[in-house]
Design an enzyme around this catalytic site. Structure first.
Site, short mmCIF file in Angstrom:
data_model
loop_
_atom_site.label_atom_id
_atom_site.label_comp_id
_atom_site.label_asym_id
_atom_site.label_seq_id
_atom_site.Cartn_x
_atom_site.Cartn_y
_atom_site.Cartn_z
N ASP A 154 0.79 -1.24 0.00
CA ASP A 154 0.00 0.00 0.00
C ASP A 154 0.82 1.28 0.00
OD1 ASP A 154 -2.62 -1.12 -0.01
OD2 ASP A 154 -2.31 -1.74 2.06
N ASP A 187 -7.09 -4.07 -5.24
CA ASP A 187 -6.71 -2.77 -4.70
C ASP A 187 -5.29 -2.36 -5.13
OD1 ASP A 187 -8.30 -4.57 -3.20
OD2 ASP A 187 -8.30 -3.28 -1.46
N1 GLY Z 1 -7.47 -1.55 0.34
C1 GLY Z 1 -8.39 -2.03 1.28
C2 GLY Z 1 -9.80 -1.63 1.06
O1 GLY Z 1 -10.22 -1.22 0.01
O2 GLY Z 1 -10.54 -1.74 2.00
#
Ligand code: GLY
Length: 397
Positions: free
Chosen positions: A115, A173
């Site tokens: 992330d 994601d």
């Molecule tokens: N990246 C985690 C979510 O979308 O909750």
């Protein structure tokens, strides 16, 4: 045939027309109102946060919940502060944005998850765009190298998580982290970073999507061969469902990858995802999706304003790359979403909602976390969408 009574005919005709927009404020006014509101609401947030070194993620029972810089959501609040500074030009927002951005400096070499693109891109990335600070650029270049350590050539993808029962989990994601790599390749001259981003986008396109262009959440790969081992969900209602934020990450991610590479297959894919979302029979009229398009209890199921804000921002960017007819359609949906999100149905009164802007988002439904709650990323992408729409208005003048 007897003549049809006129009144029912007129009523049917009126129902078929788009919502009358004449009585609604012009978009420029709506955008100005939202930034005035955001300034007022985030002033209350800054007061709430006094003495807390951490970053706001959500609220529970009206209380703001803050997280460490290593949390995947840490960059969104600093990013939102930069966006408010950009709109208002007020120095106090720059001061606050610099303060909260600087709190993430220690993660510039963080390799604990995928992330880092979100975390540094929204904070340092927005700060660099608005200030040109060389020290921000250096943090972002370090972050890109840290992210690249999670790439294995045997798989051709960046590994998302280190926890859980999977061997090499990759979630949709992760498309959102690729922009840091393409940017760093341009800025720092390391072509390998761009190749990693393209490989990740290509493998995700090949393995995450279904024939209708919807996507699942997680694909687990064999780390030695790159073979697909399993497809499942973590945050959706079912392995074969269309988790709303997953579809949002997907349309946003492929739009960015088209902007960054100009590869036509990314554009075509973003448009296919747009069709899946916009034509979905369970997308409500106000264009704020349920948290999963296949949630069991629709229409009672919670909505997800974070997914709406993301889709909205993506549609506005996507409209720049397509023919006039789809561009008009994408912008019309984005306008509906911005009007919906600005209404009392979804926007919190000043002083409430733990200091966040948007109500009614869903973080992790299956885990029972952050259901019908505010989320820092919902606020961030809402402000980004408003800025993008404003840029469209300015360009049309
Ligand atoms: N990246 C985690 C979510 O979308 O909750």
């Amino acid at each position: 045939m007897p003549p049809r009574p006129l009144l029912p005919l007129l009523v049917a005709l009126a129902a078929a027309l788009p919502v009358a927009r004449a009585a609604e404020p012009p978009m420029a006014d709506l955008i100005r109102d939202n930034f005035t509101y955001a300034g007022a609401q985030y002033s209350t947030m800054l007061t709430r946060l006094q003495g807390d070194p951490l970053l706001p993620r959500t609220a529970a029972a009206g209380k703001t919940v803050t997280v460490e810089p290593e949390d995947w959501t840490s960059g969104f609040f600093p990013g939102a502060l930069w966006l408010i500074h950009e709109y208002t030009g007020e120095a106090k927002w720059k001061t606050a944005a610099e303060d909260y951005t600087g709190r993430l400096e220690r993660i510039r070499h963080y390799t604990g998850n995928h992330d880092i693109g979100f975390m540094l891109g929204c904070s340092y990335g927005q700060g660099l765009r608005l200030t040109g600070r060389a020290d921000y650029r250096a943090v972002l270049l370090d972050g890109a190298q840290a992210l690249a350590t999670r790439y294995r050539p045997e798989v051709g993808l960046i590994r998302s998580w280190d926890f859980g029962p999977w061997q090499y989990p990759v979630i949709i994601d992760n498309m959102m982290n690729l922009e840091l790599l393409t940017w760093a390749a341009r800025e720092g001259g390391d072509a390998r970073l761009r190749a990693i981003a393209i490989s990740h986008a290509d493998q995700t396109l090949a393995n995450h999507f279904r024939p209708d262009a919807s996507c699942g959440h997680l694909v687990d790969y064999d780390p030695a061969t790159g073979a697909v081992l399993k497809k499942q969900t973590w945050q959706g209602i079912a392995d074969d469902s269309a988790w709303a934020r997953g579809q949002a990450w997907a349309i946003y991610g492929y739009t960015v990858m088209y902007r960054e590479t100009r590869q036509p297959d990314y554009l075509a894919h973003a448009q296919r995802i747009a069709r899946f979302i916009l034509d979905h029979p369970r997308l409500p009229a106000d264009k704020i999706p349920y948290w999963d398009f296949d949630a069991r209890d629709i229409p009672a199921a919670p909505r997800d304003t974070s997914a709406a804000a993301l889709i909205c921002s993506a549609l506005i960017e996507l409209s720049s790359f397509v023919e006039p007819a789809p561009a008009r359609e994408y912008l019309a949906v984005a306008e509906t979403q911005l009007r919906s999100l600005s209404s009392p149905a979804y926007r919190a009164p000043v002083g409430e909602n733990g200091g966040f802007l948007l109500l009614h988002a869903v973080g992790q439904y299956p885990q029972g976390k952050e259901i019908d709650a505010p989320l820092a990323y919902g606020d961030y992408y809402f402000l980004e969408a408003l800025q993008r729409y404003r840029a469209k208005l300015a360009a049309a003048k």
